[in-house]
Each structure stands twice: as C-alpha cells, then as structure tokens.
Design an enzyme around this catalytic site. Structure first.
Site, PDB file in Angstrom:
ATOM      1  N   ARG A  72      36.597  42.162  31.332  1.00  0.00           N
ATOM      2  CA  ARG A  72      37.165  42.349  32.837  1.00  0.00           C
ATOM      3  C   ARG A  72      38.828  42.272  32.661  1.00  0.00           C
ATOM      4  O   ARG A  72      39.162  40.982  32.338  1.00  0.00           O
ATOM      5  CB  ARG A  72      36.524  41.876  33.801  1.00  0.00           C
ATOM      6  CG  ARG A  72      35.109  42.604  34.320  1.00  0.00           C
ATOM      7  CD  ARG A  72      34.876  41.734  35.662  1.00  0.00           C
ATOM      8  NE  ARG A  72      34.511  40.272  35.436  1.00  0.00           N
ATOM      9  CZ  ARG A  72      35.307  39.389  35.991  1.00  0.00           C
ATOM     10  NH1 ARG A  72      36.512  39.624  36.671  1.00  0.00           N
ATOM     11  NH2 ARG A  72      35.145  38.043  35.964  1.00  0.00           N
ATOM     12  N   TYR A 200      34.442  48.986  28.227  1.00  0.00           N
ATOM     13  CA  TYR A 200      33.881  47.624  28.281  1.00  0.00           C
ATOM     14  C   TYR A 200      32.914  47.728  29.532  1.00  0.00           C
ATOM     15  O   TYR A 200      33.593  48.093  30.899  1.00  0.00           O
ATOM     16  CB  TYR A 200      34.897  46.569  28.515  1.00  0.00           C
ATOM     17  CG  TYR A 200      34.080  45.256  28.659  1.00  0.00           C
ATOM     18  CD1 TYR A 200      33.207  44.784  27.929  1.00  0.00           C
ATOM     19  CD2 TYR A 200      34.230  44.780  30.087  1.00  0.00           C
ATOM     20  CE1 TYR A 200      32.606  43.563  28.142  1.00  0.00           C
ATOM     21  CE2 TYR A 200      33.672  43.484  30.434  1.00  0.00           C
ATOM     22  CZ  TYR A 200      32.909  43.126  29.622  1.00  0.00           C
ATOM     23  OH  TYR A 200      32.255  41.609  30.089  1.00  0.00           O
ATOM     24  N   LYS A 209      30.281  44.769  39.747  1.00  0.00           N
ATOM     25  CA  LYS A 209      31.436  43.943  40.526  1.00  0.00           C
ATOM     26  C   LYS A 209      32.054  45.046  41.264  1.00  0.00           C
ATOM     27  O   LYS A 209      32.529  44.573  42.460  1.00  0.00           O
ATOM     28  CB  LYS A 209      32.279  43.249  39.516  1.00  0.00           C
ATOM     29  CG  LYS A 209      31.816  42.357  38.637  1.00  0.00           C
ATOM     30  CD  LYS A 209      31.068  41.175  39.119  1.00  0.00           C
ATOM     31  CE  LYS A 209      30.753  40.204  38.014  1.00  0.00           C
ATOM     32  NZ  LYS A 209      29.532  39.304  38.472  1.00  0.00           N
ATOM     33  N   HIS A 229      28.787  36.812  45.504  1.00  0.00           N
ATOM     34  CA  HIS A 229      28.286  36.490  44.006  1.00  0.00           C
ATOM     35  C   HIS A 229      27.327  35.259  43.844  1.00  0.00           C
ATOM     36  O   HIS A 229      27.895  34.246  43.418  1.00  0.00           O
ATOM     37  CB  HIS A 229      29.817  36.454  43.450  1.00  0.00           C
ATOM     38  CG  HIS A 229      29.756  36.228  42.024  1.00  0.00           C
ATOM     39  ND1 HIS A 229      30.731  35.602  41.325  1.00  0.00           N
ATOM     40  CD2 HIS A 229      29.332  36.745  41.067  1.00  0.00           C
ATOM     41  CE1 HIS A 229      30.490  35.532  40.010  1.00  0.00           C
ATOM     42  NE2 HIS A 229      29.531  36.278  39.996  1.00  0.00           N
ATOM     43  N   SER A 251      32.413  31.089  36.579  1.00  0.00           N
ATOM     44  CA  SER A 251      31.795  31.264  35.328  1.00  0.00           C
ATOM     45  C   SER A 251      31.708  29.930  34.457  1.00  0.00           C
ATOM     46  O   SER A 251      32.301  29.014  35.137  1.00  0.00           O
ATOM     47  CB  SER A 251      32.629  32.336  34.592  1.00  0.00           C
ATOM     48  OG  SER A 251      33.801  31.755  34.526  1.00  0.00           O
ATOM     49  N   CYS A 253      29.191  27.744  34.628  1.00  0.00           N
ATOM     50  CA  CYS A 253      28.660  26.521  35.342  1.00  0.00           C
ATOM     51  C   CYS A 253      27.094  26.909  35.372  1.00  0.00           C
ATOM     52  O   CYS A 253      26.481  26.014  36.181  1.00  0.00           O
ATOM     53  CB  CYS A 253      29.347  26.779  37.035  1.00  0.00           C
ATOM     54  SG  CYS A 253      30.889  25.968  36.924  1.00  0.00           S
ATOM     55  N   GLY A 254      26.604  27.593  34.601  1.00  0.00           N
ATOM     56  CA  GLY A 254      25.114  27.806  34.301  1.00  0.00           C
ATOM     57  C   GLY A 254      24.523  28.590  35.545  1.00  0.00           C
ATOM     58  O   GLY A 254      23.325  28.187  35.785  1.00  0.00           O
ATOM     59  N   LYS A 255      25.065  29.530  36.128  1.00  0.00           N
ATOM     60  CA  LYS A 255      24.345  30.421  37.096  1.00  0.00           C
ATOM     61  C   LYS A 255      22.943  31.182  36.554  1.00  0.00           C
ATOM     62  O   LYS A 255      22.187  30.840  37.055  1.00  0.00           O
ATOM     63  CB  LYS A 255      25.599  31.290  37.619  1.00  0.00           C
ATOM     64  CG  LYS A 255      25.116  32.014  38.842  1.00  0.00           C
ATOM     65  CD  LYS A 255      26.355  32.559  39.415  1.00  0.00           C
ATOM     66  CE  LYS A 255      26.118  33.774  40.258  1.00  0.00           C
ATOM     67  NZ  LYS A 255      26.885  34.937  39.529  1.00  0.00           N
ATOM     68  N   ASP A 280      22.898  37.269  39.875  1.00  0.00           N
ATOM     69  CA  ASP A 280      24.400  37.555  39.914  1.00  0.00           C
ATOM     70  C   ASP A 280      24.785  37.942  41.214  1.00  0.00           C
ATOM     71  O   ASP A 280      25.809  37.502  41.654  1.00  0.00           O
ATOM     72  CB  ASP A 280      24.759  38.590  39.036  1.00  0.00           C
ATOM     73  CG  ASP A 280      26.225  38.542  38.619  1.00  0.00           C
ATOM     74  OD1 ASP A 280      27.022  37.646  38.741  1.00  0.00           O
ATOM     75  OD2 ASP A 280      26.874  39.654  38.691  1.00  0.00           O
ATOM     76  N   ASN A 370      32.692  37.173  24.620  1.00  0.00           N
ATOM     77  CA  ASN A 370      32.367  37.738  25.731  1.00  0.00           C
ATOM     78  C   ASN A 370      31.220  38.874  25.540  1.00  0.00           C
ATOM     79  O   ASN A 370      31.084  39.619  26.230  1.00  0.00           O
ATOM     80  CB  ASN A 370      33.566  38.324  26.623  1.00  0.00           C
ATOM     81  CG  ASN A 370      33.113  38.651  28.047  1.00  0.00           C
ATOM     82  OD1 ASN A 370      32.155  37.986  28.746  1.00  0.00           O
ATOM     83  ND2 ASN A 370      33.743  39.913  28.308  1.00  0.00           N
ATOM     84  N   ARG A 372      28.069  40.649  25.135  1.00  0.00           N
ATOM     85  CA  ARG A 372      26.970  40.895  26.337  1.00  0.00           C
ATOM     86  C   ARG A 372      25.552  41.521  25.974  1.00  0.00           C
ATOM     87  O   ARG A 372      25.565  42.060  24.989  1.00  0.00           O
ATOM     88  CB  ARG A 372      27.499  41.825  27.267  1.00  0.00           C
ATOM     89  CG  ARG A 372      28.840  41.331  28.069  1.00  0.00           C
ATOM     90  CD  ARG A 372      28.620  40.646  29.223  1.00  0.00           C
ATOM     91  NE  ARG A 372      29.581  39.978  29.643  1.00  0.00           N
ATOM     92  CZ  ARG A 372      29.821  39.333  30.632  1.00  0.00           C
ATOM     93  NH1 ARG A 372      28.670  39.347  31.705  1.00  0.00           N
ATOM     94  NH2 ARG A 372      30.747  38.804  31.160  1.00  0.00           N
TER      95      ARG A 372
END
Length: 588
Positions: A72, A200, A209, A229, A251, A253-255, A280, A370, A372
């Site tokens: 992004r 991307y 987003k 979010h 980001s 932080c283990g979401k 998300d 990054n 995906r």
C-alpha cells in the site's frame, strides 16, 4: 447477466469512464464458475497468473507484481474533500476538482488495447440490510479474481442493488504502472474511489481498505453506524454459549492469529472453542435489542504470507491449501510455494518473487516481506456458522491492543465508554525491525484506523463518543498487550493460543463473574482470576505482567496529549478531560 432494472446513473457512469479510458471491449462480470475458468485460462496465457501444482495446491495460482509495486502506498493515498479541514491532519488531502482533473488525464486512453471489466460486488452477507454494493471498473484479471474471493461478485450484487442509485463507484487501471504517477484517491462525498498505476492488491482491490474502511467510515458517520479495522471472533464456553469480541490492532500485533486462534490444550479439554467471523474489518450497528451488532463485510482473507506457519496460525495454513491466489512468494521446484517463516526445511532452490533463480545460501529473501495470499473465508476450519448471518453477531467486548515492551499491562478494562474511546484514540505500538530502521519508536495509531479513516480523525473520535451515548447496552472496552518484555528483552507472556486465557477473563468481566483491581489506568485482573492451568509461568511473573509503572504512565499521558493536540479545536473536549483525569489519578 441477471435481469435487473438498474438505475440509469449506473450506465451513465460506466459510459463516461469508458469514454475516458477507451477500452477495446467492456465485459460485465456475473460471478459464475464458467466465467472464472475462462478468466483464469486467459490470465495463464498472458502470464498474469502462473499455475501451481494442482495436486498439492488445487485451484491455486501465483501472481507477481511489478518490483516497484509491492505494498500500500500511504504517501500516494488521498482523501479528496472540499476543504482540507474535512480530511484532517492525519490524511493526505487533495481538492476534488483538481484531483479529478489530474486523474482523468492519467486515465485518458489507459485501457486502449485492453478489456474493461465491470465488477459489481456486495460487501456483507447476502440479504443483509447492512450490506452495501460497489462497482469496480478494472483492466486487470488479477483484480477480478481477487475481488471474487474478497467479496460476493456479479449477479448477487446487482440483485442487491436493484434500481437504487446508491453504490460505491470504483475505477482502476494499471495504466503504465508509473510509481511517480500512482494515486489512490477517495471522494467521500461522491462515493467514489480511483486507483491508477498500481497492480498491487492493497491499492487495487477497491472493496478492501478503500471502500470497507475509508469510504465506509464516512458513510458510518453520516448514517449512524461504525466501520472499523477490527477482527470479529466468537469464544464458545463449555456450556455452548458463544460470546463475540471485536478487536483493533495495528500491523504486526497478531490480529489474524487472534481471529483464528486455536485454544491451548487445558482450555480445549474444558470444552472451549474459538470461531472466526472476520479477520480485518467490522461494520457495527445498534441492534433492536440495544446491543452493538457486527458483520464482516468481506468474503475472504488477504493475508501477509511471511511469518504465517503451523506454529503461528494453523487455521490460516489450512485455509490457503486450495483456491488461493499467492502474490510475490517463492515458487518451489515442485510447483508449490514457500516464504520466510514457513514450517519445515528451507528449500534448496526455487524462483524468487522477482522471477529470478534463488538458492537458500543467496542471502536474498525468496518471498517479498509483504507477500500475500487471497483465500476464501468459507475454507477456514474455524469459520463461525454465524459469519454470513444477515443480522451479524452481538459484540460484548471491544479490545484495543499494541506492541509495548514496558508500559501497558497484559490486559486492562476501561472505566466506561468515554474512557474506552480515549484508550483507543491514544493506543500505540512500538516499531519492530521489520517496520522501519529504528526499533522501539512509539507510533500512535488510533483504533488502528490512522491510515484508513476517510475523514477528519477528530470527527471520527466525536462519532465514537456519540455512538456511546446511543448504544443502550454498549460493549465493555479493554486494552491488551501480548508483548511485554523482561529486563533481558524477552517476551514474558507466551502469546498465540494462550491469549485465550485473557479473552476468558474479558468475557467473565462482561458477565460480571469476576472482580478487578482499580488502578489509575483502568481495571486490572487479580492474578487468581486468570486461568493459568498448564502454563509454565509463576504468580510473581504474572504480577509483573499486570504492573503499572506510574512514572512511565505519566510520560505516556504527556505523549498522548501531544499527539491529540494536532487536531486542534476540532478535538472533542472529552478526550482532553480523560487525559487530565488520567494524570490526576497517576499523581495521587
């Protein structure tokens, strides 16, 4: 295409965009399986996709983006509102008239020799009054196939739209992929998104987003709901009762790991289960029963591959074994994929994300950091049976979290909604080595929405406070920190599945089953109320995890005040009040 009497504005807009972009042909996407097969075949012929080993990874394909187009681009992302004030100090702003003028010149003839795909897509469960429709025009098959996974596309969306003119307009063209002319622009007042010169996912899957957060956050403020979010997770207790929690984390932080958490053995034996509703994004509204209800507007996961493994997230690994599009990962010799942090042996050789021969001794990364995967949510082993419920699920607790080595305790509960909004508005994370050069720099990311709020963040805080007054039975608000460190810089809490022990305490607080210790920052657990069975951790260490260092918190309060000051007069006075009250409690 399904027979729907669409509003004339739909056709007018598509015609106007086609006149500007000048595609050779226009194809309406219906969402059928035959169409999918046809598109994949075409993408394989053009090299836009590569087929992976269909025995080991059925329905999976590999895509590589341009090397300058891998993430992004926040510095090229704009909120285009009549005044700069409406976008606020945390967003890049552009005057809408100037933005349209510039964009139309970049889009002029950008689809010559290409096909324009018209992709109607539905955000949210089919038949839900909370769901919304977008139409993305794109010249990328990769985008069409990703949208197919991330949203419900084609006829289902057109049926939902019917003759209404209320849809989010999205125009995307890869154009020349010139990074100097790459723009992702949002026009909240016009319900419009435009993305040019990127291929991307995060910049071009406009449902994600761009719509689900930036445009939806503005719509939520206007219409009296919340676009956040946040992950949505259901915790089932031994009696079969499921409690739903929404959680916002910056980001790293283990979401996603928390959204797909697998209970540790002692809690599994007791009968605890964890169900994934979303990883998300949460759209939340006040239900008839006075509680806050949430839907996951998405239909898939667009996750970061590096670091995902059976150790960190077994459910994600199972989800991505089929019907998945991989982007910028390493291609192994057997036609499967690999990335840094994956289980098992590091492959001897392969083709890296740039398409070059790679060996494990090369010192180069095989996958882009990054890289995906895009995978259907329905394939997740822990997917909740309620995830497509048109009503959504009732939220009992909202969790904010960040990565803090010293300041924040393992968990604490806000005193009330207003205090909880302050906790969310000032939440912060310390940078890891992966993020930027400096490690341990504190970055404030209110509600994890800093890059995703589609209007002035001060007004966004005001909207949160307003919602609190309107929700008859609001969820309790908590803050967690899985990343507290000891004197040697080692993590004290084991994290991952063990985090369910903290969720258990949070749920018991929501049910009024356990007490808590009042501290200057909020309510903290008594050690005896945390379920620590089978965990190699002593009481003293847990006490340390829950400790409040007043000096550190006084500095924290000062830093928070400074962060909030950028919003000037527009900042709700309640947040300054909460900051003052925190300081007073700390100085007692």
């Amino acid at each position: 295409m399904v027979e729907v009497n669409l509003h004339p504005s739909v056709y007018q807009w598509i015609d106007e965009m086609a006149r500007i972009t000048k595609p050779d042909k226009i194809v309406w996407i219906d969402g059928s399986e035959e169409e999918k097969e046809k598109l994949i075949k075409e993408a394989l012929q053009t090299g836009e996709l590569m087929e992976l080993n269909q025995e080991k990874l059925p329905g999976c394909y590999l895509h590589r983006t341009h090397p300058s187009d891998v993430a992004r681009v926040e510095d090229r992302t704009f909120i285009c509102t009549p005044t700069k004030e409406e976008a606020g100090p945390t967003n890049n702003w552009m005057d809408p008239n100037e933005a349209y003028k510039m964009l139309y010149s970049l889009f002029d003839g950008s689809m010559k020799g290409r096909t324009m795909y018209v992709v109607p897509y539905l955000m949210g469960p089919v038949g839900s009054p909370y769901s919304k429709v977008g139409i993305e025009l794109t010249d990328s098959i990769y985008v069409v196939l990703n949208l197919r996974i991330m949203a419900r596309i084609g006829d289902v969306a057109l049926r939902h739209l019917g003759s209404s003119p209320d849809f989010v307009k999205g125009l995307h063209s890869k154009a020349t992929l010139d990074p100097e002319k790459r723009y992702i622009c949002h026009f909240p007042q016009d319900n419009t998104i435009m993305s040019v010169n990127s291929g991307y996912g995060g910049n071009v899957i406009l449902s994600k987003k761009c719509f689900a957060l930036r445009i939806a956050s503005y719509l939520g403020k206007k219409e009296g709901w919340m676009a956040e979010h946040m992950l949505i997770v259901g915790v089932e207790d031994p009696s079969g009762k499921v409690t739903y929690i929404a959680g916002a984390f910056p980001s790293a932080c283990g979401k996603t790991n928390l959204a797909m958490l697998i209970p540790p053995e002692p809690l599994k034996k007791l009968g605890y289960k964890v169900w994934t509703v979303g990883d998300d994004i949460a759209w939340m509204r006040i239900g008839e029963d006075g509680r806050l209800w949430a839907i996951n507007p998405e239909a898939g996961f667009f996750g970061v591959a590096p670091g995902t493994s059976y150790k960190t997230n077994p459910n994600a690994m199972e989800t991505i074994k089929r019907n998945t599009i991989y982007t910028n990962v390493l291609l192994k010799e057997d036609g499967t994929v690999w990335w840094e942090g994956m289980d098992g042996e590091v492959p001897e050789r392969g083709i890296d994300w740039l398409g070059r021969p790679w060996t494990k001794d090369s010192g180069e990364k095989g996958a882009h950091p990054n890289a995906r995967f895009t995978a259907p949510a329905a394939q997740c082993p822990s997917i909740s049976k309620e995830w497509e419920n048109p009503k959504g699920v009732p939220i009992s607790a909202i969790i904010f979290g960040g990565r803090r080595a010293k300041v924040a305790p393992l968990v604490y509960e806000a005193f009330d909604w207003q205090h909880g909004v302050y906790v969310g508005a000032t939440m912060a994370s310390e940078t890891t080595a992966a993020a930027m050069g400096k490690v341990g720099v504190v970055r404030r990311d209110p509600m994890a929405m800093l890059p995703f709020c589609g209007y002035n963040m001060a007004d966004y805080f005001a909207h949160w406070l307003e919602m609190g007054k309107k929700i008859p039975k609001p969820p309790k608000i908590f803050h967690v920190n899985w990343f507290r460190q000891d004197e040697n810089g080692k993590f004290i809490w084991p994290g991952f599945g063990e985090n369910l022990r903290v969720l258990k305490w949070i749920i018991e607080r929501c049910e009024g089953k356990v007490g808590a210790k009042e501290t200057p920052i909020g309510y903290v657990p008594y050690v005896d109320d945390l379920y620590l069975e089978g965990l190699d951790i002593d009481k003293e260490t847990v006490e340390k995890l829950l400790e409040i260092d007043k000096d550190l918190w006084i500095k924290e309060a000062e830093d928070s005040r400074q962060f909030l000051s950028q919003f000037g007069e527009r900042l709700p006075k309640e947040l300054i009040e909460e900051n003052e009250k925190l300081k007073q409690r700390l100085l007692r």
